[in-house]
Design an enzyme around this catalytic site. Structure first.
Site, PDB file in Angstrom:
ATOM      1  N   ILE A  81     -14.893   3.154 -11.592  1.00  0.00           N
ATOM      2  CA  ILE A  81     -15.928   3.972 -12.234  1.00  0.00           C
ATOM      3  C   ILE A  81     -15.353   5.072 -13.122  1.00  0.00           C
ATOM      4  O   ILE A  81     -16.101   5.828 -13.732  1.00  0.00           O
ATOM      5  CB  ILE A  81     -16.866   4.613 -11.190  1.00  0.00           C
ATOM      6  CG1 ILE A  81     -16.084   5.555 -10.260  1.00  0.00           C
ATOM      7  CG2 ILE A  81     -17.606   3.557 -10.393  1.00  0.00           C
ATOM      8  CD1 ILE A  81     -16.988   6.399  -9.381  1.00  0.00           C
TER       9      ILE A  81
ATOM     10  N   LYS B 158     -12.722   7.184 -11.908  1.00  0.00           N
ATOM     11  CA  LYS B 158     -12.244   8.254 -11.015  1.00  0.00           C
ATOM     12  C   LYS B 158     -10.858   8.755 -11.396  1.00  0.00           C
ATOM     13  O   LYS B 158     -10.588   9.959 -11.351  1.00  0.00           O
ATOM     14  CB  LYS B 158     -12.264   7.731  -9.579  1.00  0.00           C
ATOM     15  CG  LYS B 158     -11.879   8.733  -8.510  1.00  0.00           C
ATOM     16  CD  LYS B 158     -12.082   8.162  -7.130  1.00  0.00           C
ATOM     17  CE  LYS B 158     -11.014   7.160  -6.716  1.00  0.00           C
ATOM     18  NZ  LYS B 158     -11.263   5.771  -7.167  1.00  0.00           N
TER      19      LYS B 158
ATOM     20  N   LYS C 208      -1.524  10.589  -5.462  1.00  0.00           N
ATOM     21  CA  LYS C 208      -2.244   9.383  -5.042  1.00  0.00           C
ATOM     22  C   LYS C 208      -1.533   8.893  -3.787  1.00  0.00           C
ATOM     23  O   LYS C 208      -0.451   8.300  -3.868  1.00  0.00           O
ATOM     24  CB  LYS C 208      -2.184   8.328  -6.139  1.00  0.00           C
ATOM     25  CG  LYS C 208      -2.818   6.996  -5.776  1.00  0.00           C
ATOM     26  CD  LYS C 208      -4.294   6.983  -6.124  1.00  0.00           C
ATOM     27  CE  LYS C 208      -4.879   5.582  -5.924  1.00  0.00           C
ATOM     28  NZ  LYS C 208      -6.239   5.485  -6.435  1.00  0.00           N
TER      29      LYS C 208
ATOM     30  N   GLU D 212      -6.170  11.993  -5.135  1.00  0.00           N
ATOM     31  CA  GLU D 212      -7.120  10.924  -5.450  1.00  0.00           C
ATOM     32  C   GLU D 212      -7.102   9.839  -4.381  1.00  0.00           C
ATOM     33  O   GLU D 212      -6.053   9.257  -4.087  1.00  0.00           O
ATOM     34  CB  GLU D 212      -6.801  10.302  -6.807  1.00  0.00           C
ATOM     35  CG  GLU D 212      -7.814   9.228  -7.201  1.00  0.00           C
ATOM     36  CD  GLU D 212      -7.458   8.479  -8.464  1.00  0.00           C
ATOM     37  OE1 GLU D 212      -8.153   7.497  -8.772  1.00  0.00           O
ATOM     38  OE2 GLU D 212      -6.479   8.866  -9.139  1.00  0.00           O
TER      39      GLU D 212
ATOM     40  N   ALA E 210      -8.673   6.068  -2.852  1.00  0.00           N
ATOM     41  CA  ALA E 210      -8.754   4.719  -3.424  1.00  0.00           C
ATOM     42  C   ALA E 210     -10.189   4.232  -3.340  1.00  0.00           C
ATOM     43  O   ALA E 210     -10.799   4.280  -2.266  1.00  0.00           O
ATOM     44  CB  ALA E 210      -7.839   3.763  -2.667  1.00  0.00           C
TER      45      ALA E 210
ATOM     46  N   PRO F 162     -18.189  11.568 -20.490  1.00  0.00           N
ATOM     47  CA  PRO F 162     -18.691  10.379 -21.189  1.00  0.00           C
ATOM     48  C   PRO F 162     -17.591   9.347 -21.389  1.00  0.00           C
ATOM     49  O   PRO F 162     -16.402   9.652 -21.283  1.00  0.00           O
ATOM     50  CB  PRO F 162     -19.156  10.953 -22.534  1.00  0.00           C
ATOM     51  CG  PRO F 162     -18.233  12.114 -22.770  1.00  0.00           C
ATOM     52  CD  PRO F 162     -17.971  12.706 -21.404  1.00  0.00           C
ATOM     53  N   TRP F 163     -18.006   8.116 -21.661  1.00  0.00           N
ATOM     54  CA  TRP F 163     -17.019   7.116 -22.062  1.00  0.00           C
ATOM     55  C   TRP F 163     -16.446   7.525 -23.409  1.00  0.00           C
ATOM     56  O   TRP F 163     -17.185   7.877 -24.328  1.00  0.00           O
ATOM     57  CB  TRP F 163     -17.664   5.737 -22.166  1.00  0.00           C
ATOM     58  CG  TRP F 163     -18.260   5.221 -20.895  1.00  0.00           C
ATOM     59  CD1 TRP F 163     -19.552   4.830 -20.697  1.00  0.00           C
ATOM     60  CD2 TRP F 163     -17.600   5.035 -19.641  1.00  0.00           C
ATOM     61  NE1 TRP F 163     -19.741   4.425 -19.402  1.00  0.00           N
ATOM     62  CE2 TRP F 163     -18.561   4.531 -18.732  1.00  0.00           C
ATOM     63  CE3 TRP F 163     -16.302   5.245 -19.192  1.00  0.00           C
ATOM     64  CZ2 TRP F 163     -18.254   4.236 -17.404  1.00  0.00           C
ATOM     65  CZ3 TRP F 163     -15.997   4.954 -17.866  1.00  0.00           C
ATOM     66  CH2 TRP F 163     -16.960   4.455 -16.994  1.00  0.00           C
TER      67      TRP F 163
END
Length: 210
Positions: free
Chosen positions: A14, A16, A33, A101, A103, A185-186
């Protein structure tokens, strides 16, 4: 202890990691991560480093690097690796904030009997929930918020990702009793500069203050 913020999501794929890069840059933070699943392409750490223009010393090495792009519990099994959730503790970052972050989504399994949610509950660090704006996001977002709160985890707010969807964003924040942090935004051209500009237009550093 330096500020620590966990970035999780309602689902995988999405945006993230892009948001985590943006937040790392906004806060002047380090990035971690804990478990990287999938090594054939650019890893999340490398992507964050590129998009946030991070020096090497602001990347905390992953605790586990697994070959398969799958849920950590499955990727570990395929690699013959045993993940110990109690070992997922980041090192000192010298007073610099740390963005962590997860998963996929909140309920992704790390092992056969441990979810990321269990680790978040042990850490008890505030969480930012990333949510897409497309159809289905209301259900996914409210379920994720309920899961986090059921374990006593503080939620700083929701960072929406995607095209504007005022009704869904308002509904999630109202029914979920949660702060809208902004919407990423994209971006037709995703670079460190374009991401920085998009974040500056939508998000306030003060909303992430401890």
């Amino acid at each position: 202890m330096a500020q620590r913020i966990v970035v999780t999501g309602t689902d995988t794929g999405i945006g993230k990691t892009v948001f985590a890069a943006a937040l790392t840059d906004l806060l002047g933070a380090c990035y971690w991560k804990p478990v990287q699943a999938g090594l054939a392409e650019e890893t999340d750490s490398h992507r964050v480093q590129r998009l946030a223009d991070l020096a090497d010393d602001r990347l905390v090495p992953e605790a586990y690097r697994l070959a398969a792009p799958a849920s950590p519990h499955l990727a570990a099994r395929l690699d013959g690796v045993s993940i110990d959730p109690l070992c997922l503790n980041p090192p000192d970052t010298g007073g610099r904030p740390l963005v962590i972050e997860g998963a996929g989504g909140v309920m992704v399994p790390l092992t056969a009997d441990t979810l990321y949610l269990d680790v978040f509950a042990r850490w008890q660090w505030p969480v930012v929930l990333c949510a897409r704006t497309s159809l289905g996001t209301i259900n996914h977002s409210l379920l994720s918020l309920a899961a986090l709160r059921s374990r006593g985890i503080a939620v700083l707010g929701v960072a929406f990702i995607g095209d504007a969807n005022a009704d869904s964003e308002e509904t999630i924040c109202r029914l979920g009793a949660v702060k809208r942090l902004g919407r990423l935004p994209w971006l037709p051209e995703l670079t460190a500069r374009s991401l920085q500009h998009a974040v500056a237009a939508e998000f306030r550093r003060a909303d992430f203050a401890p």
